[in-house]
Design a protein around this motif. Structure first.
Motif, PDB file in Angstrom:
ATOM      1  N   MET A   1      -2.602   8.933   4.883  1.00 56.03           N
ATOM      2  CA  MET A   1      -1.541   8.219   5.647  1.00 56.03           C
ATOM      3  C   MET A   1      -0.486   9.052   6.221  1.00 56.03           C
ATOM      4  SD  MET A   1      -0.012   5.314   2.682  1.00 56.03           S
ATOM      5  CE  MET A   1      -1.301   4.184   2.424  1.00 56.03           C
ATOM      6  N   ASP A   2       0.382   8.579   7.133  1.00 58.14           N
ATOM      7  CA  ASP A   2       1.247   9.170   7.992  1.00 58.14           C
ATOM      8  C   ASP A   2       2.660   8.518   7.677  1.00 58.14           C
ATOM      9  OD1 ASP A   2       2.566  10.990   9.668  1.00 58.14           O
ATOM     10  OD2 ASP A   2       1.863   9.980  11.585  1.00 58.14           O
ATOM     11  N   LEU A   3       3.243   8.928   6.546  1.00 60.55           N
ATOM     12  CA  LEU A   3       4.466   8.128   6.194  1.00 60.55           C
ATOM     13  C   LEU A   3       5.642   8.860   6.471  1.00 60.55           C
ATOM     14  CD1 LEU A   3       3.594   6.546   2.494  1.00 60.55           C
ATOM     15  CD2 LEU A   3       3.118   5.559   4.935  1.00 60.55           C
ATOM     16  N   ASP A   4       6.866   8.346   7.026  1.00 57.61           N
ATOM     17  CA  ASP A   4       7.980   9.114   7.222  1.00 57.61           C
ATOM     18  C   ASP A   4       9.186   8.814   6.034  1.00 57.61           C
ATOM     19  OD1 ASP A   4       9.158   6.595   7.724  1.00 57.61           O
ATOM     20  OD2 ASP A   4       8.918   6.830  10.138  1.00 57.61           O
ATOM     21  N   GLU A   5      10.135   9.289   6.130  1.00 60.74           N
ATOM     22  CA  GLU A   5      11.035   9.265   5.023  1.00 60.74           C
ATOM     23  C   GLU A   5      11.510   7.792   4.851  1.00 60.74           C
ATOM     24  OE1 GLU A   5      14.563  12.012   5.562  1.00 60.74           O
ATOM     25  OE2 GLU A   5      13.403  13.491   5.004  1.00 60.74           O
ATOM     26  N   ASP A   6      11.736   7.026   6.055  1.00 67.31           N
ATOM     27  CA  ASP A   6      11.897   5.440   5.941  1.00 67.31           C
ATOM     28  C   ASP A   6      11.029   4.699   5.342  1.00 67.31           C
ATOM     29  OD1 ASP A   6      14.267   6.011   7.291  1.00 67.31           O
ATOM     30  OD2 ASP A   6      13.726   5.254   9.326  1.00 67.31           O
ATOM     31  N   ASP A   7       9.655   5.131   5.469  1.00 65.94           N
ATOM     32  CA  ASP A   7       8.474   4.640   4.806  1.00 65.94           C
ATOM     33  C   ASP A   7       8.602   4.808   3.226  1.00 65.94           C
ATOM     34  OD1 ASP A   7       7.231   3.306   7.044  1.00 65.94           O
ATOM     35  OD2 ASP A   7       6.248   5.390   7.424  1.00 65.94           O
TER      36      ASP A   7
ATOM     37  N   ALA B   1     -11.561  -1.127  -9.278  1.00 68.39           N
ATOM     38  CA  ALA B   1     -10.525  -0.960  -8.513  1.00 68.39           C
ATOM     39  C   ALA B   1      -9.091  -1.449  -9.399  1.00 68.39           C
ATOM     40  CB  ALA B   1     -10.380  -2.030  -7.336  1.00 68.39           C
ATOM     41  N   HIS B   2      -8.063  -1.143  -8.988  1.00 71.97           N
ATOM     42  CA  HIS B   2      -6.913  -1.712  -9.490  1.00 71.97           C
ATOM     43  C   HIS B   2      -6.432  -2.957  -9.236  1.00 71.97           C
ATOM     44  CE1 HIS B   2      -4.161  -1.307  -6.135  1.00 71.97           C
ATOM     45  NE2 HIS B   2      -4.581   0.058  -6.149  1.00 71.97           N
ATOM     46  N   LYS B   3      -5.495  -3.662  -9.964  1.00 81.51           N
ATOM     47  CA  LYS B   3      -5.088  -5.212  -9.510  1.00 81.51           C
ATOM     48  C   LYS B   3      -3.851  -5.202  -8.972  1.00 81.51           C
ATOM     49  CE  LYS B   3      -7.061  -8.527 -11.942  1.00 81.51           C
ATOM     50  NZ  LYS B   3      -7.303  -9.620 -12.888  1.00 81.51           N
ATOM     51  N   LEU B   4      -3.280  -4.141  -8.335  1.00 80.78           N
ATOM     52  CA  LEU B   4      -1.921  -4.112  -7.733  1.00 80.78           C
ATOM     53  C   LEU B   4      -1.933  -4.538  -6.254  1.00 80.78           C
ATOM     54  CD1 LEU B   4      -0.418  -1.169  -9.528  1.00 80.78           C
ATOM     55  CD2 LEU B   4      -0.356  -3.570 -10.353  1.00 80.78           C
ATOM     56  N   TYR B   5      -3.162  -4.662  -5.898  1.00 76.41           N
ATOM     57  CA  TYR B   5      -3.104  -5.119  -4.258  1.00 76.41           C
ATOM     58  C   TYR B   5      -2.479  -6.329  -4.124  1.00 76.41           C
ATOM     59  CZ  TYR B   5      -6.826  -1.647  -3.871  1.00 76.41           C
ATOM     60  OH  TYR B   5      -7.638  -0.377  -3.937  1.00 76.41           O
ATOM     61  N   THR B   6      -1.738  -6.227  -2.917  1.00 75.92           N
ATOM     62  CA  THR B   6      -1.234  -7.522  -2.225  1.00 75.92           C
ATOM     63  C   THR B   6      -2.267  -8.624  -1.860  1.00 75.92           C
ATOM     64  OG1 THR B   6      -1.067  -6.875  -0.083  1.00 75.92           O
ATOM     65  CG2 THR B   6       0.666  -6.509  -1.390  1.00 75.92           C
TER      66      THR B   6
ATOM     67  N   ASP C   1       0.836  -1.205   0.122  1.00 77.85           N
ATOM     68  CA  ASP C   1       0.001  -0.016  -0.139  1.00 77.85           C
ATOM     69  C   ASP C   1       0.753   1.385  -0.065  1.00 77.85           C
ATOM     70  OD1 ASP C   1       0.884  -0.461   2.301  1.00 77.85           O
ATOM     71  OD2 ASP C   1      -0.677  -0.018   3.640  1.00 77.85           O
ATOM     72  N   LYS C   2       1.961   1.145   0.675  1.00 80.31           N
ATOM     73  CA  LYS C   2       2.874   2.573   0.579  1.00 80.31           C
ATOM     74  C   LYS C   2       3.542   2.615  -0.587  1.00 80.31           C
ATOM     75  CE  LYS C   2       4.184   1.831   5.561  1.00 80.31           C
ATOM     76  NZ  LYS C   2       3.236   0.656   5.779  1.00 80.31           N
ATOM     77  N   ALA C   3       3.816   1.431  -1.499  1.00 82.32           N
ATOM     78  CA  ALA C   3       4.267   1.762  -2.800  1.00 82.32           C
ATOM     79  C   ALA C   3       3.132   2.262  -3.717  1.00 82.32           C
ATOM     80  CB  ALA C   3       5.039   0.382  -3.218  1.00 82.32           C
ATOM     81  N   GLN C   4       2.034   1.787  -3.499  1.00 80.65           N
ATOM     82  CA  GLN C   4       0.976   2.252  -4.082  1.00 80.65           C
ATOM     83  C   GLN C   4       0.906   3.879  -4.165  1.00 80.65           C
ATOM     84  OE1 GLN C   4      -2.712   0.040  -3.302  1.00 80.65           O
ATOM     85  NE2 GLN C   4      -1.654  -1.874  -3.421  1.00 80.65           N
ATOM     86  N   ARG C   5       0.875   4.113  -2.872  1.00 79.86           N
ATOM     87  CA  ARG C   5       0.843   5.590  -2.549  1.00 79.86           C
ATOM     88  C   ARG C   5       1.914   6.422  -3.141  1.00 79.86           C
ATOM     89  NH1 ARG C   5      -2.230   8.524   1.144  1.00 79.86           N
ATOM     90  NH2 ARG C   5      -3.646   7.097   0.326  1.00 79.86           N
ATOM     91  N   VAL C   6       3.184   5.913  -3.193  1.00 79.55           N
ATOM     92  CA  VAL C   6       4.051   6.610  -3.675  1.00 79.55           C
ATOM     93  C   VAL C   6       4.312   6.709  -5.038  1.00 79.55           C
ATOM     94  CG1 VAL C   6       6.813   6.502  -3.991  1.00 79.55           C
ATOM     95  CG2 VAL C   6       5.856   6.108  -1.833  1.00 79.55           C
ATOM     96  N   LEU C   7       3.929   5.444  -5.904  1.00 81.22           N
ATOM     97  CA  LEU C   7       3.825   5.630  -7.324  1.00 81.22           C
ATOM     98  C   LEU C   7       2.655   6.647  -7.828  1.00 81.22           C
ATOM     99  CD1 LEU C   7       4.503   4.465 -10.172  1.00 81.22           C
ATOM    100  CD2 LEU C   7       2.858   2.512  -9.612  1.00 81.22           C
TER     101      LEU C   7
END
Length: 234
Positions: A55-61, A161-166, A14-20
């Motif tokens: 979300m509440d992501l930090d730099e490490d996330d 919905a997209h199909k990139l979910y784990t 989900d974090k990679a989805q958000r970043v992309l």
């Protein structure tokens, strides 16, 4: 691009989805500030508008999500002005989509499942979709590429919905959709028969609630493990 060479869906966190999603969005809506620095990415991931969930992501996330995307060829690291490291997406190549397809995929990555009308309105800030028929055609092309799927029957309120979910995230999504469907059926049944909601059998709703609760606990355990891993790495 030929049909044989079209990429297949590749589940990402989900974090990679958000970043992309943020990378593609900012490339379209704020091109003067693109590619994005790490700080810009963190800010874009955590903004409260055009995001669901917030979300509440930090730099490490974000760095871990970028590593995940780069391993799949969906993002790249570039050198910005003043030798500041910046990041750009490679979504067009990775997913095999054009501009309208990328706009819809981005909205699904940033906001989750949506109706055709919602997608047309929201994606048009990145690529103008003239009408619902145009949006349906783009969705059909994405379905053919196995990047998007319908979560409800055709008609008013049809949700995509997209199909990139784990696997875990997809189970959680299915449970949420089942709960919404059960609630809608209960409301419709109550209206038609003028019976109180308690008259609707509760077995199916109870099973869905139990599944969601179990998935919530699994998610909490994974988040705790990720936090411990960060602590060990630092």
């Amino acid at each position: 691009m030929s049909e044989e060479s079209d990429p297949k869906p590749s589940p990402i966190s989900d974090k990679a989805q958000r970043v992309l999603g943020v990378l593609v969005e900012k490339a379209k809506t704020t091109p003067d500030n693109y590619p994005l620095s790490l700080a810009g990415l963190v800010s874009g991931c955590n903004q409260k508008s055009n995001r669901s969930p917030v979300m509440d992501l930090d730099e490490d996330d974000v760095l871990l999500a970028l590593d995940e995307l780069r391993e799949r060829g969906a993002a790249r690291e570039v050198q910005g002005n003043g030798r500041v490291t910046k990041y750009r997406h490679a979504a067009y190549e990775w997913l095999g989509v054009d501009s309208p397809g990328a706009a819809i995929m981005t909205e699904l990555l940033l906001r989750g499942p949506q109706t055709i009308g919602e997608l047309r309105t929201r994606a048009s800030r990145m690529y103008k979709l003239d009408d619902l028929e145009t949006t349906k055609q783009v969705l059909k092309e994405l379905e053919d590429k196995q990047l998007v799927e319908s979560l409800s029957p055709p008609g008013r309120g049809q949700t995509f919905a997209h199909k990139l979910y784990t696997t875990q995230d997809r189970l959680y999504l299915d449970a949420r959709m089942a709960k919404q469907a059960a609630a809608s059926e209960s409301d419709a049944g109550s209206t038609a028969t003028a019976q109180p909601r308690s008259a609707v059998p509760s077995e199916s709703k109870s099973a869905v609630d139990q599944l969601i609760a179990r998935l919530d606990k699994v998610t909490e355990r994974i988040d705790d493990l990720e936090a411990r891993l960060k602590a060990l790495e630092s």
